[in-house]
Design a protein around this motif. Structure first.
Motif, PDB file in Angstrom:
ATOM      1  N   GLN A   1       0.819  -1.210   0.000  1.00  0.00           N
ATOM      2  CA  GLN A   1       0.000   0.000   0.000  1.00  0.00           C
ATOM      3  C   GLN A   1       0.855   1.263   0.000  1.00  0.00           C
ATOM      4  OE1 GLN A   1      -2.438  -0.366   3.463  1.00  0.00           O
ATOM      5  NE2 GLN A   1      -3.632  -2.047   2.628  1.00  0.00           N
ATOM      6  N   GLN A   2       2.122   1.162   0.352  1.00  0.00           N
ATOM      7  CA  GLN A   2       2.981   2.329   0.436  1.00  0.00           C
ATOM      8  C   GLN A   2       3.710   2.563  -0.878  1.00  0.00           C
ATOM      9  OE1 GLN A   2       5.180   2.664   3.932  1.00  0.00           O
ATOM     10  NE2 GLN A   2       6.301   4.442   3.266  1.00  0.00           N
ATOM     11  N   SER A   3       4.032   3.827  -1.132  1.00  0.00           N
ATOM     12  CA  SER A   3       4.787   4.192  -2.315  1.00  0.00           C
ATOM     13  C   SER A   3       6.111   3.434  -2.338  1.00  0.00           C
ATOM     14  CB  SER A   3       5.058   5.700  -2.296  1.00  0.00           C
ATOM     15  OG  SER A   3       5.989   6.039  -3.278  1.00  0.00           O
ATOM     16  N   ALA A   4       6.429   2.817  -3.445  1.00  0.00           N
ATOM     17  CA  ALA A   4       7.652   2.027  -3.553  1.00  0.00           C
ATOM     18  C   ALA A   4       8.793   2.831  -4.143  1.00  0.00           C
ATOM     19  CB  ALA A   4       7.391   0.795  -4.409  1.00  0.00           C
ATOM     20  N   SER A   5       8.603   4.130  -4.390  1.00  0.00           N
ATOM     21  CA  SER A   5       9.645   4.904  -5.050  1.00  0.00           C
ATOM     22  C   SER A   5      10.144   6.034  -4.152  1.00  0.00           C
ATOM     23  CB  SER A   5       9.118   5.476  -6.371  1.00  0.00           C
ATOM     24  OG  SER A   5       7.979   6.267  -6.124  1.00  0.00           O
ATOM     25  N   PRO A   6      11.020   5.723  -3.209  1.00  0.00           N
ATOM     26  CA  PRO A   6      11.605   6.784  -2.402  1.00  0.00           C
ATOM     27  C   PRO A   6      12.534   7.621  -3.249  1.00  0.00           C
ATOM     28  CG  PRO A   6      12.693   4.728  -1.952  1.00  0.00           C
ATOM     29  CD  PRO A   6      11.550   4.419  -2.886  1.00  0.00           C
TER      30      PRO A   6
ATOM     31  N   THR B   1      10.296   9.765   1.446  1.00  0.00           N
ATOM     32  CA  THR B   1       9.342   8.682   1.215  1.00  0.00           C
ATOM     33  C   THR B   1       7.995   9.129   1.765  1.00  0.00           C
ATOM     34  OG1 THR B   1       9.015   6.295   1.472  1.00  0.00           O
ATOM     35  CG2 THR B   1       9.952   7.456   3.362  1.00  0.00           C
ATOM     36  N   THR B   2       7.116   8.195   2.053  1.00  0.00           N
ATOM     37  CA  THR B   2       5.843   8.525   2.694  1.00  0.00           C
ATOM     38  C   THR B   2       5.660   7.629   3.904  1.00  0.00           C
ATOM     39  OG1 THR B   2       4.666   7.006   1.228  1.00  0.00           O
ATOM     40  CG2 THR B   2       4.714   9.324   0.576  1.00  0.00           C
TER      41      THR B   2
ATOM     42  N   PHE C   1       2.923   5.692   6.740  1.00  0.00           N
ATOM     43  CA  PHE C   1       1.854   4.736   6.503  1.00  0.00           C
ATOM     44  C   PHE C   1       0.534   5.396   6.115  1.00  0.00           C
ATOM     45  CE2 PHE C   1       0.754   5.929  10.737  1.00  0.00           C
ATOM     46  CZ  PHE C   1      -0.569   5.581  10.939  1.00  0.00           C
ATOM     47  N   GLU C   2       0.402   6.691   6.378  1.00  0.00           N
ATOM     48  CA  GLU C   2      -0.811   7.429   6.001  1.00  0.00           C
ATOM     49  C   GLU C   2      -0.657   8.156   4.664  1.00  0.00           C
ATOM     50  OE1 GLU C   2      -1.208   9.874   9.531  1.00  0.00           O
ATOM     51  OE2 GLU C   2      -2.834   8.575  10.237  1.00  0.00           O
ATOM     52  N   GLY C   3       0.496   8.046   4.033  1.00  0.00           N
ATOM     53  CA  GLY C   3       0.740   8.723   2.762  1.00  0.00           C
ATOM     54  C   GLY C   3       1.313  10.120   2.910  1.00  0.00           C
ATOM     55  N   ASN C   4       1.641  10.544   4.121  1.00  0.00           N
ATOM     56  CA  ASN C   4       2.238  11.860   4.353  1.00  0.00           C
ATOM     57  C   ASN C   4       3.718  11.831   3.976  1.00  0.00           C
ATOM     58  OD1 ASN C   4      -0.154  12.930   5.571  1.00  0.00           O
ATOM     59  ND2 ASN C   4       0.359  11.777   7.412  1.00  0.00           N
ATOM     60  N   PRO C   5       4.259  12.966   3.518  1.00  0.00           N
ATOM     61  CA  PRO C   5       5.683  13.000   3.194  1.00  0.00           C
ATOM     62  C   PRO C   5       6.524  12.734   4.443  1.00  0.00           C
ATOM     63  CG  PRO C   5       4.717  15.199   3.015  1.00  0.00           C
ATOM     64  CD  PRO C   5       3.606  14.250   3.291  1.00  0.00           C
ATOM     65  N   ALA C   6       7.576  11.955   4.266  1.00  0.00           N
ATOM     66  CA  ALA C   6       8.448  11.583   5.381  1.00  0.00           C
ATOM     67  C   ALA C   6       9.889  11.538   4.901  1.00  0.00           C
ATOM     68  CB  ALA C   6       8.031  10.225   5.949  1.00  0.00           C
ATOM     69  N   ILE C   7      10.800  11.472   5.856  1.00  0.00           N
ATOM     70  CA  ILE C   7      12.222  11.370   5.557  1.00  0.00           C
ATOM     71  C   ILE C   7      12.814  10.241   6.396  1.00  0.00           C
ATOM     72  CG2 ILE C   7      12.861  13.122   7.273  1.00  0.00           C
ATOM     73  CD1 ILE C   7      15.079  14.031   5.295  1.00  0.00           C
ATOM     74  N   VAL C   8      13.675   9.461   5.771  1.00  0.00           N
ATOM     75  CA  VAL C   8      14.427   8.414   6.460  1.00  0.00           C
ATOM     76  C   VAL C   8      15.889   8.834   6.419  1.00  0.00           C
ATOM     77  CG1 VAL C   8      15.137   5.992   6.437  1.00  0.00           C
ATOM     78  CG2 VAL C   8      12.772   6.602   5.861  1.00  0.00           C
TER      79      VAL C   8
END
Length: 181
Positions: A44-49, A79-80, A82-89
């Motif tokens: 369900q999560q975006s696979a393209s960081p 990346t995003t 689990f809710e689809g919000n923008p995130a950073i790793v």
């Protein structure tokens, strides 16, 4: 009667010590996140960081010794959560140079900021991008491990500044690195 008061004071000190220890452990545990995911959730999560666009190093430095630990702030990936919000790793190298076993999540305090405000820890369910368990692994003296921290972004464009400090320190020792989105 005196013996009874001494016993009560002793119990109070013990209870205070236990409560203080629990508060410290709770605060430390809140600095890291570990997520178990199922294959259904991962799809369900975006696979393209995407890598953060540019890295800026501040004067405090992006790698060095913090107490008994050698830490490098390496790079970051957008990346995003689990809710689809923008995130950073953010990726780190952590080496335990102490004489005792240690783990990243309890040896140092790590925080990320945007516009001067701390970011919340993110829940990332894409195992290709994020390994939340690495920061919880215990390292023996001399061992080195790549660890990650994830944060939910408050802005897609504002730079992210990462700070790493010793968990317990009486000085201003810290490592800092800024990522331009």
């Amino acid at each position: 009667m005196k013996h009874h008061n001494i016993l009560n004071q002793s119990h109070k000190k013990l209870l205070l010590g236990v409560i203080s220890t629990l508060l410290i452990l709770t605060a430390v545990a809140g600095c890291s996140s570990s997520v178990q995911t199922s294959p259904q959730q991962s799809s369900q999560q975006s696979a393209s960081p995407e890598p953060a666009a540019k890295e800026d190093t501040e004067a405090a430095g992006e790698s060095g010794a913090l107490g008994d630990y050698e830490i490098s702030i390496l790079d970051a990936v957008k990346t995003t959560d689990f809710e689809g919000n923008p995130a950073i790793v953010i990726n780190f190298d952590f080496q335990n140079n102490s004489s005792n076993n240690a783990m990243f999540s309890t040896a140092v305090l790590c925080q990320a900021y945007q516009d001067g405000v701390s970011l919340s820890s993110a829940i990332i369910i894409n195992n290709d991008v994020y390994d939340g368990e690495a920061s919880l692994k215990t390292l023996q003296p001399g061992a080195k491990l790549r660890v990650q921290k994830a944060y939910t972004l408050t802005s897609a464009d504002a730079p992210v500044t990462v700070e790493v400090k010793p968990l317990i320190s009486f000085g201003d020792d810290k490592l800092t690195k800024t990522f331009t989105m």
